[in-house]
Design a protein around this motif. Sequence first.
Motif, mmCIF file in Angstrom:
data_model
loop_
_atom_site.group_PDB
_atom_site.id
_atom_site.type_symbol
_atom_site.label_atom_id
_atom_site.label_comp_id
_atom_site.label_asym_id
_atom_site.label_seq_id
_atom_site.Cartn_x
_atom_site.Cartn_y
_atom_site.Cartn_z
ATOM 1 N N ARG A 30 49.798 55.323 -9.457
ATOM 2 C CA ARG A 30 50.349 54.147 -8.777
ATOM 3 C C ARG A 30 51.848 54.025 -8.964
ATOM 4 O O ARG A 30 52.503 53.167 -8.356
ATOM 5 N N ARG A 70 42.476 64.013 -12.963
ATOM 6 C CA ARG A 70 43.122 63.436 -11.782
ATOM 7 C C ARG A 70 42.812 61.950 -11.644
ATOM 8 O O ARG A 70 41.678 61.529 -11.720
ATOM 9 N N ARG A 71 43.845 61.155 -11.498
ATOM 10 C CA ARG A 71 43.719 59.721 -11.190
ATOM 11 C C ARG A 71 44.712 59.431 -10.081
ATOM 12 O O ARG A 71 45.759 60.072 -9.994
ATOM 13 N N ALA A 72 44.405 58.448 -9.245
ATOM 14 C CA ALA A 72 45.356 58.074 -8.199
ATOM 15 C C ALA A 72 46.558 57.399 -8.879
ATOM 16 O O ALA A 72 46.416 56.309 -9.438
ATOM 17 N N MET A 132 40.851 65.897 5.298
ATOM 18 C CA MET A 132 40.623 65.323 3.966
ATOM 19 C C MET A 132 40.057 66.343 2.978
ATOM 20 O O MET A 132 40.271 66.223 1.775
ATOM 21 N N GLN A 159 54.560 53.823 -4.525
ATOM 22 C CA GLN A 159 54.372 55.271 -4.748
ATOM 23 C C GLN A 159 55.104 56.092 -3.689
ATOM 24 O O GLN A 159 55.593 57.182 -3.962
ATOM 25 N N ARG A 210 32.428 56.348 -12.118
ATOM 26 C CA ARG A 210 31.723 56.900 -10.959
ATOM 27 C C ARG A 210 30.239 56.586 -11.118
ATOM 28 O O ARG A 210 29.717 56.577 -12.233
ATOM 29 N N GLN A 215 54.094 50.198 -0.305
ATOM 30 C CA GLN A 215 53.527 50.720 -1.555
ATOM 31 C C GLN A 215 54.595 51.555 -2.276
ATOM 32 O O GLN A 215 55.170 52.481 -1.693
ATOM 33 N N LYS A 258 46.907 54.326 -13.882
ATOM 34 C CA LYS A 258 45.719 53.723 -13.310
ATOM 35 C C LYS A 258 44.547 53.944 -14.254
ATOM 36 O O LYS A 258 44.352 55.036 -14.776
ATOM 37 N N CYS A 272 48.596 60.611 -5.302
ATOM 38 C CA CYS A 272 47.924 59.386 -4.862
ATOM 39 C C CYS A 272 47.605 59.505 -3.374
ATOM 40 O O CYS A 272 48.514 59.557 -2.544
ATOM 41 N N PRO A 273 46.301 59.586 -3.048
ATOM 42 C CA PRO A 273 45.941 59.607 -1.622
ATOM 43 C C PRO A 273 46.020 58.178 -1.101
ATOM 44 O O PRO A 273 45.651 57.240 -1.809
ATOM 45 N N MET A 274 46.492 58.011 0.121
ATOM 46 C CA MET A 274 46.662 56.644 0.641
ATOM 47 C C MET A 274 46.206 56.491 2.086
ATOM 48 O O MET A 274 46.588 57.278 2.950
ATOM 49 N N GLU A 275 45.421 55.429 2.291
ATOM 50 C CA GLU A 275 45.070 55.055 3.659
ATOM 51 C C GLU A 275 45.721 53.718 4.017
ATOM 52 O O GLU A 275 45.493 53.176 5.090
ATOM 53 N N GLY A 276 46.493 53.197 3.073
ATOM 54 C CA GLY A 276 47.187 51.936 3.299
ATOM 55 C C GLY A 276 48.468 52.160 4.090
ATOM 56 O O GLY A 276 49.574 52.195 3.522
HETATM 57 C C1 LIG Z 1 41.155 58.072 1.477
HETATM 58 C C2 LIG Z 1 41.735 57.312 0.324
HETATM 59 C C3 LIG Z 1 42.615 56.285 0.559
HETATM 60 C C4 LIG Z 1 43.229 55.610 -0.502
HETATM 61 N N1 LIG Z 1 44.210 54.693 -0.242
HETATM 62 C C5 LIG Z 1 44.948 54.193 -1.265
HETATM 63 C C6 LIG Z 1 46.092 53.406 -1.019
HETATM 64 O O1 LIG Z 1 46.479 53.133 0.115
HETATM 65 N N2 LIG Z 1 46.804 52.960 -2.076
HETATM 66 C C7 LIG Z 1 46.443 53.250 -3.367
HETATM 67 O O2 LIG Z 1 47.148 52.825 -4.282
HETATM 68 N N3 LIG Z 1 45.355 53.997 -3.633
HETATM 69 C C8 LIG Z 1 44.612 54.493 -2.622
HETATM 70 N N4 LIG Z 1 43.538 55.307 -2.876
HETATM 71 C C9 LIG Z 1 43.185 55.614 -4.269
HETATM 72 C C10 LIG Z 1 41.873 54.956 -4.682
HETATM 73 O O3 LIG Z 1 42.064 53.591 -4.894
HETATM 74 C C11 LIG Z 1 41.350 55.664 -5.925
HETATM 75 O O4 LIG Z 1 41.149 57.014 -5.617
HETATM 76 C C12 LIG Z 1 40.057 55.047 -6.432
HETATM 77 O O5 LIG Z 1 40.277 53.755 -6.901
HETATM 78 C C13 LIG Z 1 39.444 55.860 -7.541
HETATM 79 O O6 LIG Z 1 40.384 56.006 -8.587
HETATM 80 P P1 LIG Z 1 40.842 57.429 -9.122
HETATM 81 O O7 LIG Z 1 41.218 58.250 -7.923
HETATM 82 O O8 LIG Z 1 42.036 57.131 -9.976
HETATM 83 O O9 LIG Z 1 39.704 57.980 -9.884
HETATM 84 C C14 LIG Z 1 42.886 55.937 -1.846
HETATM 85 C C15 LIG Z 1 41.934 56.947 -2.056
HETATM 86 C C16 LIG Z 1 41.387 57.632 -1.017
HETATM 87 C C17 LIG Z 1 40.443 58.763 -1.290
#
Ligand SMILES: Cc1cc2nc3c(=O)[nH]c(=O)nc-3n(C[C@H](O)[C@H](O)[C@H](O)COP(=O)(O)O)c2cc1C
Length: 219
Positions: free
Chosen positions: A18, A14-16, A142, A72, A201, A70, A196, A160-164
Amino acid sequence: MEPSINLRQAIERRRAARAFKSDVIPSVIIQEILRLGLQAPSGYNLQPWRFIVVRSQENKQKLKACAFDQRQVEEAPVVLICCGDRRVNQSDYIESVIELGKEQEAGMNDAYADFIRSSVPALFENRPCFDSIEAWTNRHTMLSVAYLMIVAQSYGVDSCPMEGFVTRQVKEAFKIPEEVDVCCILAMGYAEEPFKRYGGRFSLQTVCYGETYGDFFEI
Ligand SMILES: Cc1cc2nc3c(=O)[nH]c(=O)nc-3n(C[C@H](O)[C@H](O)[C@H](O)COP(=O)(O)O)c2cc1C
């Protein structure tokens, strides 16, 4: 329906994401991801999480505008607005949790039902382990989001989880009640380049302590 990879592979892959391909996620897979994601635990089994499943292009565009544009959000075939409902301490809701427990095999007994009836209002009033109800709804929602991401990955679905995002705008655009918190947005689909890169970690020794905060942890 069995996942295509095992738990360890799902966690490690799993990777976030983009960027997403336009490929749709089959409904049966969406359903299974949601079903298993909802198996997350919660205090008193209150399950405060609520999810708005956004699939229409029009609504994704609307959501993207609330999420700092964003990409995504518009590209992903399915986007969840992950909310936590603060009203789960209301007595009719507590009764529905008790009812649910009683319907299960070896259902909830009356003593435990009474315990829940008195403990939940006390928890929300005294808040011994959280400062605001919003912190509590976020804690639970969460956890469910984490389940969703890992389960999705096990079926080959990236996320992709997002708080933006701007909470006020999301709440207004999607008619989210005042007492409901928007905890995060979760885009789901099939990742497209640019992928991404893994950011790494911290080691166990950095984030785990032995017995007391700050003390060295030895395996
Ligand atoms: C609560 C939370 C909010 C996040 N918000 C964003 C976001 O708004 N946009 C984005 O592109 N990634 C977002 N991410 C992804 C993180 O940047 C990403 O999980 C982190 O860099 C680690 O990378 P990985 O998940 O690919 O291992 C968020 C992750 C979490 C857990």
